[in-house]
Motif scaffolding. Structure first.
Motif, PDB file in Angstrom:
ATOM      1  N   GLU A 122       9.419  17.114 -22.283  1.00  0.00           N
ATOM      2  CA  GLU A 122       9.122  18.485 -21.713  1.00  0.00           C
ATOM      3  C   GLU A 122      10.304  19.287 -22.127  1.00  0.00           C
ATOM      4  N   CYS A 124      11.030  24.466 -27.982  1.00  0.00           N
ATOM      5  CA  CYS A 124      10.147  25.098 -29.140  1.00  0.00           C
ATOM      6  C   CYS A 124       9.568  26.250 -28.691  1.00  0.00           C
ATOM      7  N   SER A 125       9.186  26.362 -27.325  1.00  0.00           N
ATOM      8  CA  SER A 125       8.612  27.628 -26.654  1.00  0.00           C
ATOM      9  C   SER A 125       9.427  28.932 -26.877  1.00  0.00           C
ATOM     10  N   GLU A 138       9.444  20.561 -25.592  1.00  0.00           N
ATOM     11  CA  GLU A 138       8.476  21.655 -25.619  1.00  0.00           C
ATOM     12  C   GLU A 138       8.805  23.174 -25.260  1.00  0.00           C
ATOM     13  N   PRO A 148       8.178  17.210 -33.569  1.00  0.00           N
ATOM     14  CA  PRO A 148       8.363  16.235 -32.435  1.00  0.00           C
ATOM     15  C   PRO A 148       8.368  14.806 -32.944  1.00  0.00           C
TER      16      PRO A 148
END
Length: 231
Positions: free
Chosen positions: A97, A103-104, A100, A87
């Motif tokens: 957002e 990465c998810s 994230e 990050p």
């Protein structure tokens, strides 16, 4: 008178066999070198074609090493740049957002919680004015280990900012048209390319039982409305 050289006759057979082996080895070596040169030329031509396609379509290709958690960016010339999936680096390019979410998705593909192919949209800030651009990211598992677990994920990123702006402009135009259409003080009817009613404003629909949809389903033509069959 012929002199005896004291060399056993079988030596000459060995020499002949060795000579034939050397000839065969040289033949194999040169044929392999020719094949290697052809393959190198073919790969170079394929890379040039791929580079042209990537430059034309403005597609950016990168690889994600699951074990090392690093991204290797590949430019159209084949130059590679490795950066960590951190990050602290990506916060300058991706909205928080979206970082994230990316990465998810990568983690879920790595653990096989998702299918091997995924597509998502992310937003980045580019340039000194930090303009927000929209990118389409196509992800797929490129390499598995011997146990079938994902090792490398390949990503193809395309800038679709212009497409999204064009779609938004079309949407805004349709909304303005619909607003004007419905706010008209007189009965307003629109026809499709075949001359059948396809829409009516709110004022017109109030005086017709069943509303707009019943009129559209009835396939009423402009000839019927005006009473002129020659139209």
């Amino acid at each position: 008178e012929r002199k005896d050289t004291c060399i056993p006759s079988w030596i000459w057979y060995v020499v002949l066999v060795l000579f034939l082996i050397i000839i065969l080895f040289l033949a194999y070596y040169y044929s392999y070198r020719i094949y290697e040169q052809k393959m190198t030329k073919s790969v170079r031509q394929s890379n040039n074609r791929l580079s042209l396609i990537l430059n034309t379509s403005k597609v950016h290709v990168w690889l994600f090493d699951i074990a090392k958690r690093v991204i290797t960016s590949i430019d159209p010339d084949g130059k590679k740049t490795t950066i960590p999936l951190s990050p602290h680096f990506f916060q300058y390019y991706l909205l928080p957002e979206d970082y994230e979410r990316l990465c998810s998705v990568l983690d879920e593909m790595s653990t096989q919680m998702r299918k091997n192919r995924e597509t998502l949209e992310i937003h980045t800030t580019l340039g000194s004015r930090k303009e927000v651009h929209t990118f389409s990211v196509n992800l797929s598992v490129m390499k598995h280990n011997k146990n079938g677990k994902p090792m490398v994920i390949i990503g193809a990123t395309t800038d679709i900012t212009a497409d999204r702006l064009r779609q938004q402009q079309q949407k805004d135009t349709m909304l303005r048209y619909q607003h004007i259409f419905n706010s008209a003080l007189v009965d307003t009817v629109s026809y499709d390319e075949h001359g059948f009613i396809d829409n009516m404003n709110e004022k017109s629909s109030k005086v017709i039982p069943g509303g707009v949809q019943s009129v559209v389903n009835a396939h009423i033509s402009i000839q019927s409305v005006l009473g002129d069959k020659d139209l």
